[in-house]
Write an enzyme that holds these catalytic residues in place. Sequence first.
Site, short mmCIF file in Angstrom:
data_model
loop_
_atom_site.label_atom_id
_atom_site.label_comp_id
_atom_site.label_asym_id
_atom_site.label_seq_id
_atom_site.Cartn_x
_atom_site.Cartn_y
_atom_site.Cartn_z
N LYS A 1 2.49 -13.28 5.29
CA LYS A 1 4.12 -14.23 5.02
C LYS A 1 4.82 -14.03 6.21
O LYS A 1 5.42 -15.00 6.44
CB LYS A 1 4.69 -13.56 3.74
N GLU B 1 9.60 -8.91 1.58
CA GLU B 1 8.56 -7.91 2.10
C GLU B 1 8.40 -8.00 3.59
O GLU B 1 8.15 -6.96 4.40
CB GLU B 1 7.42 -7.86 1.01
N THR C 1 9.23 -14.03 1.25
CA THR C 1 9.62 -12.80 0.34
C THR C 1 10.46 -11.85 1.09
O THR C 1 10.43 -11.80 2.66
CB THR C 1 8.07 -11.97 0.20
P1 NAD Z 1 1.12 -16.40 -7.84
O1 NAD Z 1 0.11 -15.64 -7.28
O2 NAD Z 1 1.63 -16.36 -9.40
O3 NAD Z 1 0.77 -18.18 -7.91
C1 NAD Z 1 0.25 -18.65 -6.52
C2 NAD Z 1 -0.16 -19.97 -6.75
O4 NAD Z 1 -0.76 -20.42 -5.48
C3 NAD Z 1 -1.38 -20.10 -7.80
O5 NAD Z 1 -1.06 -21.20 -8.72
C4 NAD Z 1 -2.68 -20.17 -6.82
O6 NAD Z 1 -3.47 -21.07 -7.65
C5 NAD Z 1 -2.00 -21.01 -5.71
N1 NAD Z 1 -2.74 -21.31 -4.63
C6 NAD Z 1 -3.32 -20.03 -3.76
N2 NAD Z 1 -4.18 -20.37 -2.85
C7 NAD Z 1 -3.94 -21.75 -2.84
C8 NAD Z 1 -4.63 -22.50 -1.95
N3 NAD Z 1 -5.19 -22.27 -0.79
N4 NAD Z 1 -4.19 -23.95 -1.92
C9 NAD Z 1 -3.30 -24.40 -3.28
N5 NAD Z 1 -2.88 -23.58 -4.15
C10 NAD Z 1 -3.25 -22.03 -3.97
O7 NAD Z 1 2.45 -16.39 -7.05
P2 NAD Z 1 3.91 -16.28 -7.00
O8 NAD Z 1 4.32 -15.01 -7.62
O9 NAD Z 1 4.36 -17.58 -7.98
O10 NAD Z 1 4.52 -16.75 -5.74
C11 NAD Z 1 4.88 -17.88 -5.27
C12 NAD Z 1 5.35 -17.74 -3.96
O11 NAD Z 1 6.68 -17.11 -3.80
C13 NAD Z 1 4.52 -16.71 -2.86
O12 NAD Z 1 4.57 -17.76 -1.48
C14 NAD Z 1 5.07 -15.67 -2.71
O13 NAD Z 1 4.99 -15.23 -1.47
C15 NAD Z 1 6.75 -16.00 -2.94
N6 NAD Z 1 7.27 -14.78 -3.26
C16 NAD Z 1 6.88 -14.21 -4.75
C17 NAD Z 1 7.81 -13.34 -5.27
C18 NAD Z 1 7.40 -12.57 -6.38
O14 NAD Z 1 8.29 -11.56 -7.01
N7 NAD Z 1 6.56 -13.12 -7.13
C19 NAD Z 1 9.11 -12.89 -4.62
C20 NAD Z 1 9.39 -13.54 -3.66
C21 NAD Z 1 8.63 -14.77 -2.80
P1 TYD Z 2 4.24 -5.54 -7.93
O1 TYD Z 2 4.72 -6.09 -9.05
O2 TYD Z 2 2.91 -5.54 -7.42
O3 TYD Z 2 5.12 -6.02 -6.79
P2 TYD Z 2 5.53 -5.79 -5.19
O4 TYD Z 2 4.55 -4.89 -4.69
O5 TYD Z 2 5.23 -7.16 -4.43
O6 TYD Z 2 6.58 -5.15 -5.15
O7 TYD Z 2 4.95 -4.05 -8.04
C1 TYD Z 2 6.23 -3.66 -8.15
C2 TYD Z 2 6.31 -2.22 -7.79
O8 TYD Z 2 5.84 -1.42 -9.00
C3 TYD Z 2 5.53 -1.83 -6.63
O9 TYD Z 2 6.37 -0.62 -6.03
C4 TYD Z 2 4.29 -1.17 -6.88
C5 TYD Z 2 4.81 -0.51 -8.38
N1 TYD Z 2 3.43 -0.79 -9.36
C6 TYD Z 2 3.06 0.47 -10.20
O10 TYD Z 2 3.81 1.38 -10.09
N2 TYD Z 2 2.13 0.39 -10.91
C7 TYD Z 2 1.36 -0.86 -11.06
O11 TYD Z 2 0.41 -0.89 -12.05
C8 TYD Z 2 1.76 -1.96 -10.36
C9 TYD Z 2 1.05 -3.56 -10.52
C10 TYD Z 2 2.82 -1.80 -9.45
#
Ligand code: NAD
Ligand code: TYD
Length: 361
Positions: free
Chosen positions: A164, A137, A135
Amino acid sequence: MSYTVLVTGGCGFIGANFVRYLLTERPDWRVVNIDKLTYAGNQANLADLADHPAYSFVHGDICDEALVNDLFSRHNVHAVVHFAAESHVDRSITGPDAFIRTNINGTFILLEAARNYWLGQQRQTDASRFLHVSTDEVFGSLGPTGYFTEETPYDPRSPYSASKASSDHLVRAYFHTYGLPVLLTNCSNNYGPYQFPEKLIPLILNNAQEGKALPIYGDGKNVRDWLYVVDHCEAIVRVLEQGALGGSYNIGGHNEKTNLDIVELLCDLLDKKIAPLPGNAPRRSLITFVRDRPGHDRRYAIDASKIERELGWRPKYTFEQGIEETVDWYLANRSWMAGVLNGSYQKYYESMYGARTEDKE
Ligand code: NAD
Ligand code: TYD
Protein backbone atom coordinates in the site's frame (compact mmCIF):
# COMPACT_ATOMS: atom_id res chain seq x y z
CA MET A 1 -23.71 14.28 -18.87
CA SER A 2 -23.80 12.92 -15.34
CA TYR A 3 -20.65 12.67 -13.26
CA THR A 4 -19.25 9.15 -13.67
CA VAL A 5 -17.21 7.55 -10.92
CA LEU A 6 -15.18 4.43 -11.57
CA VAL A 7 -15.08 2.52 -8.29
CA THR A 8 -12.52 -0.29 -8.12
CA GLY A 9 -13.12 -3.18 -5.72
CA GLY A 10 -16.75 -2.19 -5.18
CA CYS A 11 -17.79 -5.73 -4.25
CA GLY A 12 -15.50 -5.80 -1.21
CA PHE A 13 -16.28 -4.59 2.28
CA ILE A 14 -15.67 -0.84 2.06
CA GLY A 15 -16.26 -0.64 -1.69
CA ALA A 16 -19.75 -2.15 -1.39
CA ASN A 17 -20.65 0.22 1.42
CA PHE A 18 -19.29 3.07 -0.70
CA VAL A 19 -21.27 2.14 -3.85
CA ARG A 20 -24.39 1.91 -1.67
CA TYR A 21 -23.57 5.31 -0.13
CA LEU A 22 -23.01 7.02 -3.51
CA LEU A 23 -26.18 5.67 -5.12
CA THR A 24 -28.14 7.04 -2.16
CA GLU A 25 -26.33 10.29 -1.44
CA ARG A 26 -25.39 11.33 -4.99
CA PRO A 27 -28.40 10.13 -7.02
CA ASP A 28 -27.39 12.09 -10.13
CA TRP A 29 -23.96 10.40 -10.40
CA ARG A 30 -23.20 7.23 -12.33
CA VAL A 31 -21.19 4.45 -10.70
CA VAL A 32 -19.14 1.92 -12.66
CA ASN A 33 -17.75 -0.82 -10.43
CA ILE A 34 -14.85 -2.96 -11.62
CA ASP A 35 -14.15 -5.94 -9.40
CA LYS A 36 -12.21 -9.13 -10.00
CA LEU A 37 -14.39 -11.01 -7.48
CA THR A 38 -11.52 -12.54 -5.58
CA TYR A 39 -12.38 -14.54 -2.46
CA ALA A 40 -13.09 -11.14 -0.81
CA GLY A 41 -15.39 -9.79 -3.52
CA ASN A 42 -19.04 -10.66 -3.20
CA GLN A 43 -21.72 -9.62 -5.68
CA ALA A 44 -24.37 -10.44 -3.11
CA ASN A 45 -23.20 -7.34 -1.22
CA LEU A 46 -24.87 -5.25 -3.92
CA ALA A 47 -27.51 -7.70 -5.15
CA ASP A 48 -30.42 -5.35 -4.42
CA LEU A 49 -28.74 -2.62 -6.49
CA ALA A 50 -27.84 -4.76 -9.49
CA ASP A 51 -30.57 -3.20 -11.64
CA HIS A 52 -30.17 0.36 -10.38
CA PRO A 53 -30.16 2.59 -13.49
CA ALA A 54 -27.08 4.54 -12.34
CA TYR A 55 -25.01 1.44 -11.60
CA SER A 56 -22.89 -0.77 -13.89
CA PHE A 57 -20.82 -3.74 -12.86
CA VAL A 58 -17.76 -4.93 -14.75
CA HIS A 59 -16.23 -8.25 -13.79
CA GLY A 60 -12.55 -7.60 -14.38
CA ASP A 61 -9.03 -7.19 -13.08
CA ILE A 62 -7.46 -3.77 -12.57
CA CYS A 63 -4.23 -5.34 -13.87
CA ASP A 64 -5.90 -5.87 -17.27
CA GLU A 65 -4.52 -2.84 -19.08
CA ALA A 66 -6.72 -3.11 -22.18
CA LEU A 67 -9.89 -3.50 -20.14
CA VAL A 68 -9.06 -0.58 -17.85
CA ASN A 69 -8.17 1.73 -20.77
CA ASP A 70 -11.40 0.77 -22.48
CA LEU A 71 -13.45 1.52 -19.35
CA PHE A 72 -12.19 5.09 -19.21
CA SER A 73 -13.23 5.91 -22.75
CA ARG A 74 -16.40 3.80 -22.88
CA HIS A 75 -17.81 5.37 -19.72
CA ASN A 76 -16.13 8.77 -19.98
CA VAL A 77 -14.83 8.42 -16.44
CA HIS A 78 -14.66 11.67 -14.48
CA ALA A 79 -13.33 10.29 -11.23
CA VAL A 80 -11.74 7.13 -9.88
CA VAL A 81 -12.18 5.93 -6.31
CA HIS A 82 -9.67 3.15 -5.96
CA PHE A 83 -10.40 0.50 -3.31
CA ALA A 84 -9.37 -2.70 -5.12
CA ALA A 85 -6.62 -4.39 -3.17
CA GLU A 86 -5.54 -7.47 -1.38
CA SER A 87 -6.30 -6.28 2.13
CA HIS A 88 -5.56 -8.90 4.76
CA VAL A 89 -2.24 -8.67 6.63
CA ASP A 90 -2.16 -12.38 7.55
CA ARG A 91 -2.57 -13.41 3.90
CA SER A 92 0.20 -11.00 2.92
CA ILE A 93 2.52 -12.86 5.28
CA THR A 94 1.76 -16.30 3.85
CA GLY A 95 1.40 -15.21 0.19
CA PRO A 96 2.67 -11.74 -0.69
CA ASP A 97 2.63 -12.17 -4.51
CA ALA A 98 -0.99 -11.13 -5.06
CA PHE A 99 -0.40 -8.04 -2.90
CA ILE A 100 2.45 -6.87 -5.10
CA ARG A 101 0.48 -7.58 -8.25
CA THR A 102 -2.85 -5.96 -7.38
CA ASN A 103 -1.81 -3.28 -4.92
CA ILE A 104 1.27 -2.02 -6.78
CA ASN A 105 0.95 -3.09 -10.44
CA GLY A 106 -2.82 -2.67 -10.44
CA THR A 107 -2.55 0.88 -9.09
CA PHE A 108 0.11 1.64 -11.70
CA ILE A 109 -2.15 0.41 -14.51
CA LEU A 110 -5.04 2.54 -13.27
CA LEU A 111 -2.81 5.61 -12.98
CA GLU A 112 -1.54 5.09 -16.51
CA ALA A 113 -5.07 4.67 -17.84
CA ALA A 114 -6.16 7.89 -16.10
CA ARG A 115 -3.12 9.70 -17.46
CA ASN A 116 -3.70 8.43 -21.01
CA TYR A 117 -7.37 9.31 -20.97
CA TRP A 118 -7.42 12.58 -19.06
CA LEU A 119 -4.11 14.07 -20.11
CA GLY A 120 -3.35 12.19 -23.35
CA GLN A 121 -6.82 12.68 -24.84
CA GLN A 122 -7.42 16.13 -23.27
CA ARG A 123 -10.38 14.77 -21.30
CA GLN A 124 -9.25 16.26 -18.01
CA THR A 125 -11.71 18.74 -16.51
CA ASP A 126 -11.74 20.70 -13.26
CA ALA A 127 -13.78 17.85 -11.79
CA SER A 128 -11.38 15.00 -12.74
CA ARG A 129 -10.12 13.18 -9.67
CA PHE A 130 -8.11 10.04 -8.86
CA LEU A 131 -8.78 9.22 -5.22
CA HIS A 132 -6.57 6.49 -3.82
CA VAL A 133 -7.93 4.79 -0.71
CA SER A 134 -5.09 3.80 1.59
CA THR A 135 -4.44 2.79 5.14
CA ASP A 136 -2.84 4.09 8.32
CA GLU A 137 -0.68 0.93 8.30
CA VAL A 138 1.76 2.65 5.90
CA PHE A 139 2.98 4.71 8.89
CA GLY A 140 4.18 1.67 10.84
CA SER A 141 3.65 0.99 14.51
CA LEU A 142 3.26 3.45 17.41
CA GLY A 143 4.35 3.08 21.02
CA PRO A 144 1.90 3.86 23.81
CA THR A 145 1.66 7.56 22.89
CA GLY A 146 1.54 9.74 19.78
CA TYR A 147 -0.53 9.80 16.60
CA PHE A 148 -0.06 9.40 12.86
CA THR A 149 -0.35 12.73 11.05
CA GLU A 150 -0.12 13.35 7.31
CA GLU A 151 3.55 14.24 7.89
CA THR A 152 4.49 11.02 9.70
CA PRO A 153 7.24 9.28 7.68
CA TYR A 154 6.23 6.03 6.01
CA ASP A 155 7.48 2.92 7.81
CA PRO A 156 5.46 -0.07 6.57
CA ARG A 157 6.24 -3.38 8.25
CA SER A 158 4.11 -6.06 6.57
CA PRO A 159 3.96 -7.03 2.89
CA TYR A 160 0.41 -5.61 2.90
CA SER A 161 1.38 -2.22 4.27
CA ALA A 162 4.55 -2.11 2.14
CA SER A 163 2.48 -2.72 -1.00
CA LYS A 164 0.00 0.00 0.00
CA ALA A 165 2.89 2.39 0.77
CA SER A 166 4.35 1.70 -2.69
CA SER A 167 1.03 2.50 -4.30
CA ASP A 168 0.73 5.73 -2.28
CA HIS A 169 4.17 6.81 -3.55
CA LEU A 170 3.17 6.07 -7.15
CA VAL A 171 -0.02 8.09 -6.78
CA ARG A 172 1.89 11.08 -5.41
CA ALA A 173 4.49 10.74 -8.19
CA TYR A 174 1.75 11.03 -10.83
CA PHE A 175 0.66 14.31 -9.27
CA HIS A 176 4.13 15.82 -9.15
CA THR A 177 5.37 14.45 -12.47
CA TYR A 178 2.30 14.59 -14.69
CA GLY A 179 -0.11 16.85 -12.84
CA LEU A 180 -2.67 14.04 -12.49
CA PRO A 181 -5.42 15.32 -10.15
CA VAL A 182 -4.85 12.85 -7.31
CA LEU A 183 -6.07 12.68 -3.72
CA LEU A 184 -5.06 10.22 -1.01
CA THR A 185 -6.79 9.04 2.13
CA ASN A 186 -5.16 7.01 4.91
CA CYS A 187 -7.79 5.49 7.16
CA SER A 188 -7.76 3.46 10.35
CA ASN A 189 -9.47 0.07 10.86
CA ASN A 190 -13.06 -0.02 9.59
CA TYR A 191 -15.92 -2.12 10.92
CA GLY A 192 -19.51 -2.57 9.78
CA PRO A 193 -21.73 -4.66 7.48
CA TYR A 194 -20.33 -6.85 4.67
CA GLN A 195 -16.82 -7.33 6.11
CA PHE A 196 -15.21 -10.62 5.17
CA PRO A 197 -14.97 -12.87 8.26
CA GLU A 198 -11.19 -13.15 8.20
CA LYS A 199 -10.99 -9.72 9.87
CA LEU A 200 -11.21 -9.44 13.64
CA ILE A 201 -14.77 -8.21 14.24
CA PRO A 202 -16.79 -10.43 11.85
CA LEU A 203 -14.57 -13.41 12.64
CA ILE A 204 -15.22 -13.04 16.36
CA LEU A 205 -18.94 -12.44 15.84
CA ASN A 206 -19.24 -15.58 13.76
CA ASN A 207 -17.19 -17.80 16.08
CA ALA A 208 -18.88 -16.48 19.22
CA GLN A 209 -22.34 -17.25 17.85
CA GLU A 210 -21.25 -20.77 17.02
CA GLY A 211 -19.50 -21.43 20.33
CA LYS A 212 -16.08 -21.70 18.63
CA ALA A 213 -12.73 -20.50 20.03
CA LEU A 214 -12.05 -16.77 19.76
CA PRO A 215 -8.41 -16.43 18.71
CA ILE A 216 -6.51 -13.45 20.12
CA TYR A 217 -3.01 -12.93 18.78
CA GLY A 218 -0.24 -12.46 21.36
CA ASP A 219 -1.31 -10.70 24.55
CA GLY A 220 -4.37 -8.97 23.01
CA LYS A 221 -2.99 -5.54 23.95
CA ASN A 222 -2.41 -4.34 20.38
CA VAL A 223 -4.39 -1.19 19.76
CA ARG A 224 -6.42 -0.23 16.69
CA ASP A 225 -8.43 2.96 16.07
CA TRP A 226 -11.86 1.75 14.88
CA LEU A 227 -14.12 3.71 12.50
CA TYR A 228 -17.62 2.80 11.33
CA VAL A 229 -17.49 2.15 7.59
CA VAL A 230 -20.27 4.62 6.73
CA ASP A 231 -18.24 7.41 8.32
CA HIS A 232 -15.30 6.38 6.13
CA CYS A 233 -17.52 6.52 3.02
CA GLU A 234 -18.68 10.00 3.95
CA ALA A 235 -15.10 11.16 4.50
CA ILE A 236 -14.07 9.83 1.07
CA VAL A 237 -16.85 11.77 -0.65
CA ARG A 238 -15.83 14.88 1.29
CA VAL A 239 -12.23 14.51 0.10
CA LEU A 240 -13.35 13.75 -3.46
CA GLU A 241 -15.46 16.91 -3.61
CA GLN A 242 -13.44 19.34 -1.53
CA GLY A 243 -9.91 17.96 -1.02
CA ALA A 244 -6.85 19.91 -2.19
CA LEU A 245 -5.31 18.19 -5.23
CA GLY A 246 -2.13 16.28 -4.45
CA GLY A 247 -3.09 16.25 -0.77
CA SER A 248 -3.58 13.40 1.64
CA TYR A 249 -6.05 13.17 4.51
CA ASN A 250 -5.85 10.95 7.55
CA ILE A 251 -9.21 9.52 8.59
CA GLY A 252 -9.81 7.97 11.99
CA GLY A 253 -12.41 7.31 14.60
CA HIS A 254 -10.82 8.89 17.73
CA ASN A 255 -11.54 5.46 19.08
CA GLU A 256 -8.59 3.40 20.28
CA LYS A 257 -9.29 -0.04 21.69
CA THR A 258 -7.16 -3.06 22.49
CA ASN A 259 -8.09 -6.23 20.65
CA LEU A 260 -9.00 -7.83 23.96
CA ASP A 261 -11.40 -4.94 24.74
CA ILE A 262 -13.08 -5.41 21.36
CA VAL A 263 -13.47 -9.16 21.75
CA GLU A 264 -14.80 -8.89 25.31
CA LEU A 265 -17.30 -6.23 24.24
CA LEU A 266 -18.57 -8.40 21.36
CA CYS A 267 -18.93 -11.37 23.73
CA ASP A 268 -20.95 -9.31 26.19
CA LEU A 269 -23.20 -7.87 23.46
CA LEU A 270 -23.93 -11.35 22.09
CA ASP A 271 -24.61 -12.71 25.59
CA LYS A 272 -27.26 -10.00 25.93
CA LYS A 273 -28.78 -10.39 22.46
CA ILE A 274 -28.89 -14.12 21.74
CA ALA A 275 -29.36 -17.45 23.53
CA PRO A 276 -26.58 -18.36 25.95
CA LEU A 277 -23.98 -21.01 25.26
CA PRO A 278 -24.69 -24.52 26.52
CA GLY A 279 -24.29 -24.56 30.30
CA ASN A 280 -24.85 -20.79 30.41
CA ALA A 281 -21.12 -20.10 30.00
CA PRO A 282 -20.34 -16.47 29.15
CA ARG A 283 -18.93 -16.08 25.65
CA ARG A 284 -15.74 -14.60 27.12
CA SER A 285 -14.92 -18.19 28.11
CA LEU A 286 -14.26 -18.88 24.40
CA ILE A 287 -11.31 -16.44 24.31
CA THR A 288 -8.12 -18.27 23.35
CA PHE A 289 -4.72 -16.61 23.20
CA VAL A 290 -2.80 -17.87 20.16
CA ARG A 291 0.64 -17.37 18.65
CA ASP A 292 1.26 -13.74 17.71
CA ARG A 293 1.23 -12.50 14.11
CA PRO A 294 4.85 -12.09 12.88
CA GLY A 295 5.83 -8.39 12.93
CA HIS A 296 2.48 -7.53 14.57
CA ASP A 297 2.15 -3.73 14.69
CA ARG A 298 1.51 -2.68 18.27
CA ARG A 299 -0.59 0.42 17.99
CA TYR A 300 -2.24 2.54 15.29
CA ALA A 301 -3.81 5.90 16.15
CA ILE A 302 -4.84 8.59 13.72
CA ASP A 303 -4.69 12.33 14.18
CA ALA A 304 -7.66 13.29 11.99
CA SER A 305 -7.46 17.02 12.74
CA LYS A 306 -6.56 18.03 9.16
CA ILE A 307 -9.73 16.63 7.57
CA GLU A 308 -11.78 18.09 10.41
CA ARG A 309 -10.15 21.52 10.15
CA GLU A 310 -10.00 21.78 6.34
CA LEU A 311 -13.06 19.82 5.23
CA GLY A 312 -15.28 19.85 8.32
CA TRP A 313 -15.51 16.04 8.55
CA ARG A 314 -15.95 14.22 11.84
CA PRO A 315 -17.32 10.73 12.43
CA LYS A 316 -21.08 10.83 13.01
CA TYR A 317 -21.31 7.46 14.74
CA THR A 318 -20.07 6.89 18.25
CA PHE A 319 -18.40 3.53 18.67
CA GLU A 320 -21.31 2.37 20.84
CA GLN A 321 -23.81 3.17 18.05
CA GLY A 322 -21.66 1.73 15.27
CA ILE A 323 -20.84 -1.52 17.01
CA GLU A 324 -24.45 -2.05 18.08
CA GLU A 325 -25.61 -1.59 14.47
CA THR A 326 -22.84 -3.89 13.29
CA VAL A 327 -23.69 -6.68 15.71
CA ASP A 328 -27.38 -6.38 14.83
CA TRP A 329 -26.57 -6.52 11.12
CA TYR A 330 -24.53 -9.71 11.45
CA LEU A 331 -27.24 -11.29 13.60
CA ALA A 332 -29.90 -10.38 11.04
CA ASN A 333 -27.77 -11.58 8.11
CA ARG A 334 -26.66 -15.05 9.12
CA SER A 335 -27.39 -16.30 5.60
CA TRP A 336 -24.94 -13.71 4.22
CA MET A 337 -22.26 -15.05 6.56
CA ALA A 338 -23.06 -18.66 5.67
CA GLY A 339 -22.89 -17.81 1.96
CA VAL A 340 -19.54 -16.06 2.35
CA LEU A 341 -18.10 -18.96 4.29
CA ASN A 342 -19.18 -21.65 1.84
CA GLY A 343 -18.90 -19.64 -1.39
CA SER A 344 -22.58 -20.08 -2.20
CA TYR A 345 -23.30 -16.34 -2.46
CA GLN A 346 -22.14 -16.47 -6.05
CA LYS A 347 -24.68 -19.18 -6.84
CA TYR A 348 -27.37 -17.27 -4.94
CA TYR A 349 -26.65 -14.11 -6.89
CA GLU A 350 -26.69 -15.89 -10.22
CA SER A 351 -29.97 -17.63 -9.40
CA MET A 352 -31.56 -14.26 -8.69
CA TYR A 353 -29.95 -12.05 -11.29
CA GLY A 354 -28.30 -14.34 -13.85
CA ALA A 355 -24.58 -14.72 -14.42
CA ARG A 356 -23.96 -11.07 -15.06
CA THR A 357 -20.27 -10.75 -15.60
CA GLU A 358 -20.49 -8.22 -18.40
CA ASP A 359 -21.23 -4.56 -18.33
CA LYS A 360 -24.96 -3.86 -17.92
CA GLU A 361 -25.74 -1.36 -20.64
P1 NAD B 1 -11.69 -6.19 0.75
O1 NAD B 1 -10.59 -7.21 0.76
O2 NAD B 1 -12.93 -6.45 1.53
O3 NAD B 1 -12.15 -5.91 -0.77
C1 NAD B 1 -11.25 -5.80 -1.81
C2 NAD B 1 -12.03 -5.87 -3.11
O4 NAD B 1 -11.11 -5.68 -4.20
C3 NAD B 1 -12.73 -7.20 -3.35
O5 NAD B 1 -14.04 -6.99 -3.82
C4 NAD B 1 -11.86 -7.87 -4.42
O6 NAD B 1 -12.59 -8.77 -5.25
C5 NAD B 1 -11.36 -6.67 -5.19
N1 NAD B 1 -10.10 -6.94 -5.91
C6 NAD B 1 -8.98 -7.51 -5.41
N2 NAD B 1 -8.05 -7.61 -6.37
C7 NAD B 1 -8.58 -7.05 -7.49
C8 NAD B 1 -8.10 -6.83 -8.80
N3 NAD B 1 -6.86 -7.21 -9.17
N4 NAD B 1 -8.90 -6.22 -9.70
C9 NAD B 1 -10.16 -5.84 -9.35
N5 NAD B 1 -10.66 -6.04 -8.12
C10 NAD B 1 -9.89 -6.63 -7.20
O7 NAD B 1 -11.00 -4.84 1.20
P2 NAD B 1 -11.59 -3.62 2.06
O8 NAD B 1 -11.43 -3.93 3.50
O9 NAD B 1 -12.92 -3.27 1.52
O10 NAD B 1 -10.55 -2.49 1.70
C11 NAD B 1 -10.73 -1.67 0.54
C12 NAD B 1 -9.57 -0.68 0.43
O11 NAD B 1 -9.51 0.12 1.60
C13 NAD B 1 -8.20 -1.35 0.31
O12 NAD B 1 -7.45 -0.62 -0.62
C14 NAD B 1 -7.61 -1.24 1.71
O13 NAD B 1 -6.21 -1.16 1.66
C15 NAD B 1 -8.22 0.08 2.18
N6 NAD B 1 -8.41 0.19 3.64
C16 NAD B 1 -9.08 -0.79 4.33
C17 NAD B 1 -9.28 -0.62 5.69
C18 NAD B 1 -10.05 -1.65 6.50
O14 NAD B 1 -10.13 -1.54 7.71
N7 NAD B 1 -10.67 -2.64 5.88
C19 NAD B 1 -8.79 0.51 6.36
C20 NAD B 1 -8.11 1.48 5.60
C21 NAD B 1 -7.93 1.32 4.24
P1 TYD C 1 -7.41 -7.31 11.34
O1 TYD C 1 -8.89 -7.25 11.41
O2 TYD C 1 -6.78 -8.43 10.56
O3 TYD C 1 -6.91 -5.88 10.82
P2 TYD C 1 -5.41 -5.26 10.78
O4 TYD C 1 -4.42 -6.36 10.93
O5 TYD C 1 -5.38 -4.69 9.39
O6 TYD C 1 -5.36 -4.23 11.85
O7 TYD C 1 -6.85 -7.40 12.82
C1 TYD C 1 -7.15 -6.40 13.78
C2 TYD C 1 -6.35 -6.73 15.01
O8 TYD C 1 -6.84 -7.95 15.58
C3 TYD C 1 -4.87 -6.97 14.74
O9 TYD C 1 -4.11 -6.44 15.82
C4 TYD C 1 -4.74 -8.47 14.70
C5 TYD C 1 -5.80 -8.92 15.67
N1 TYD C 1 -6.44 -10.22 15.38
C6 TYD C 1 -6.55 -11.18 16.38
O10 TYD C 1 -6.08 -11.00 17.54
N2 TYD C 1 -7.17 -12.35 16.10
C7 TYD C 1 -7.68 -12.62 14.86
O11 TYD C 1 -8.23 -13.73 14.63
C8 TYD C 1 -7.57 -11.62 13.84
C9 TYD C 1 -8.11 -11.87 12.45
C10 TYD C 1 -6.95 -10.42 14.15
